[in-house]
Design a protein around this motif. Structure first.
Motif, PDB file in Angstrom:
ATOM      1  N   UNK A  10       0.855  -1.173   0.000  1.00  0.00           N
ATOM      2  CA  UNK A  10       0.000   0.000   0.000  1.00  0.00           C
ATOM      3  C   UNK A  10       0.893   1.224   0.000  1.00  0.00           C
ATOM      4  N   UNK A  11       0.284   2.403  -0.127  1.00  0.00           N
ATOM      5  CA  UNK A  11       1.138   3.582  -0.189  1.00  0.00           C
ATOM      6  C   UNK A  11       0.387   4.886  -0.068  1.00  0.00           C
ATOM      7  N   UNK A  12       1.147   5.960  -0.062  1.00  0.00           N
ATOM      8  CA  UNK A  12       0.581   7.301   0.049  1.00  0.00           C
ATOM      9  C   UNK A  12       1.392   8.255  -0.808  1.00  0.00           C
ATOM     10  N   UNK A  13       0.714   9.298  -1.254  1.00  0.00           N
ATOM     11  CA  UNK A  13       1.427  10.374  -1.949  1.00  0.00           C
ATOM     12  C   UNK A  13       2.015  11.332  -0.922  1.00  0.00           C
ATOM     13  N   UNK A  14       3.277  11.657  -1.032  1.00  0.00           N
ATOM     14  CA  UNK A  14       3.864  12.582  -0.052  1.00  0.00           C
ATOM     15  C   UNK A  14       3.603  14.045  -0.427  1.00  0.00           C
ATOM     16  N   UNK A  68       8.057  13.940   6.181  1.00  0.00           N
ATOM     17  CA  UNK A  68       6.843  14.021   6.995  1.00  0.00           C
ATOM     18  C   UNK A  68       6.055  12.718   6.988  1.00  0.00           C
ATOM     19  N   UNK A  69       5.951  12.125   5.799  1.00  0.00           N
ATOM     20  CA  UNK A  69       5.166  10.893   5.698  1.00  0.00           C
ATOM     21  C   UNK A  69       5.872   9.728   6.415  1.00  0.00           C
ATOM     22  N   UNK A  70       7.175   9.608   6.253  1.00  0.00           N
ATOM     23  CA  UNK A  70       7.875   8.527   6.982  1.00  0.00           C
ATOM     24  C   UNK A  70       7.715   8.724   8.487  1.00  0.00           C
ATOM     25  N   UNK A  71       7.849   9.955   8.944  1.00  0.00           N
ATOM     26  CA  UNK A  71       7.702  10.200  10.382  1.00  0.00           C
ATOM     27  C   UNK A  71       6.288   9.820  10.838  1.00  0.00           C
ATOM     28  N   UNK A  72       5.302  10.138  10.022  1.00  0.00           N
ATOM     29  CA  UNK A  72       3.938   9.737  10.374  1.00  0.00           C
ATOM     30  C   UNK A  72       3.820   8.214  10.457  1.00  0.00           C
ATOM     31  N   UNK A 216      -1.926  14.245  12.289  1.00  0.00           N
ATOM     32  CA  UNK A 216      -1.399  13.383  13.348  1.00  0.00           C
ATOM     33  C   UNK A 216      -0.343  14.119  14.168  1.00  0.00           C
ATOM     34  N   UNK A 217       0.311  15.082  13.533  1.00  0.00           N
ATOM     35  CA  UNK A 217       1.376  15.810  14.215  1.00  0.00           C
ATOM     36  C   UNK A 217       0.898  17.135  14.819  1.00  0.00           C
TER      37      UNK A 217
END
Ligand code: TRP
Length: 369
Positions: A10-14, A68-72, A216-217
């Motif tokens: 799965x994945x997300x757009x950063x 940001x996405x990796x940290x999330x 989330x942050x």
């Protein structure tokens, strides 16, 4: 291709920090699946190339948001020892696969994809002109999924048309070139409120430009401000005694998505569960202030450990870099292997060995007419 492995991709757009909609719609589930021990292989892709398809003029935004996405991910509990976190642009096999799959899909078929259709409207491409790259992103997403031999793709509801399109590509590929690709299945949340969490203002989707997100942050102060200052409730519920409506009332939608009976025991023991609270609200006599305060407690219970974890990683960005570099290495091996298989099936594996020399020599011995 049949497989007895259970593989997730799965994945997300950063394009920004991840928000509560991502969390309840997908991230929370990913962590549960990761920790269930039921899967042989779990992969999470930061889809930076896909993000560029509608941010070509702003690569800096994508670059910034990868971290940001990796940290999330790390802060919600994605564990790099159990899940491979990788970055799309570092996996050349995905680009090759996209290019081959493009020949198996018609423009008419992509045009019918409802998610693409609505995004074209939203992004103003209908007037400005539609970038070919953007138009093709569902095909590149099929490459993402198949390159990992994924059997299960946990996503939000808006992604169902992408998985449908991927399945068609797999079937077409296997029919045309022989059994090669694994047919994936989508997995969406069972709870309908989790599938599509509205923005705090009640608009269909959380979006940065609408300012209706809870990230989330976000700090506790910001979360409080979004709920108390912006959250849409029931405009007809003017006095506490007035009967209230639940439908479309974002406070209740969020509670439906997030709260458990334990939350009532802890923060609002006047009720045993959400149904009792809703009944009181509908009857009249329960004010929005109490409901919002309860929601904030529920949100904080979810968000405060995430925040603490983020803080920890944020002070060790070198470690985060190493996690990505390691994930990319692993993902490159997996996706290169699938690309080789694909090229073999398509018989474009000319340079894997020298066997084509004999084949060409034979061919050239044939008389021309
Ligand atoms: N399109 C997805 C989104 O916007 C992100 C994505 C890219 C993705 N590649 C994927 C999701 C592969 C699942 C599988 O959220």
């Amino acid at each position: 291709m049949e497989t007895d492995k259970k593989i997730i991709l799965t994945g997300d757009r950063p394009t920004g920090r991840l928000h509560l909609g991502h969390y309840v719609g997908s991230l929370k589930r990913r962590v549960e699946l990761q920790n269930s021990g039921e899967f042989d292989d779990i992969n999470i892709l930061i889809a930076d190339d896909q993000a560029l398809t509608d941010n070509a003029d702003n690569p800096g935004k994508i670059r910034d948001n990868i971290i940001n996405v990796v940290l999330d991910y790390l802060s919600v509990g994605i564990d790099p020892d159990k899940s491979t976190i990788c970055v799309q642009s570092a996996l050349p096999a995905l680009h090759s696969l996209t290019f081959y799959y493009m020949n198996l899909v018609t423009t008419a078929r992509v045009s019918r994809n409802p998610t693409v259709k609505s995004e074209i409207q939203m992004r103003g491409f209908a007037d400005e002109g539609l970038p070919v790259g953007f138009f093709c992103y569902p095909i590149s997403q099929a490459a993402d999924i198949t390159a990992f031999d994924a059997t299960v793709v946990p996503v939000g509801e808006d992604q169902l048309p992408m998985i449908e399109q991927t399945r068609e590509i797999v079937e077409k590929f296997n029919k045309t070139y022989g059994d090669t690709l694994v047919l994936p299945k989508a997995m969406i949340p069972e709870n309908e409120f989790q599938r599509r969490l509205p923005g705090v203002d009640g608009k269909a989707k959380m979006s940065k430009s609408l300012g209706n997100c809870i990230y989330l942050s976000d700090t506790p102060k910001t979360v409080k401000k979004q709920v108390n200052g912006k959250m849409f409730t029931d405009p007809q519920h003017l006095k506490i005694e007035d009967p209230g409506h639940i439908e479309g009332n974002v406070v209740f939608t969020y509670l439906d998505a997030l709260c458990t009976d334990d939350h009532f025991r802890e923060y609002l023991p006047d009720y045993n569960n959400l149904d009792e609270m809703k009944e009181h609200y509908k009857r009249g006599g329960l004010g929005d202030g109490v409901c919002k305060k309860f929601l904030i407690s529920v949100l904080e219970e979810e968000l405060s450990p995430i925040r603490a974890e983020r803080e920890k990683w944020q002070n060790n960005i070198g470690d985060v870099y190493d996690i990505l570099a390691d994930g990319i290495n692993k993902a490159r091996k997996k996706t290169d292997a699938v690309l080789s298989r694909v090229q073999k099936s398509m018989r474009i594996d000319y340079f894997d060995d020298r066997s084509i020399i004999g084949e060409w020599e034979e061919l050239l011995k044939q008389p021309l007419n």
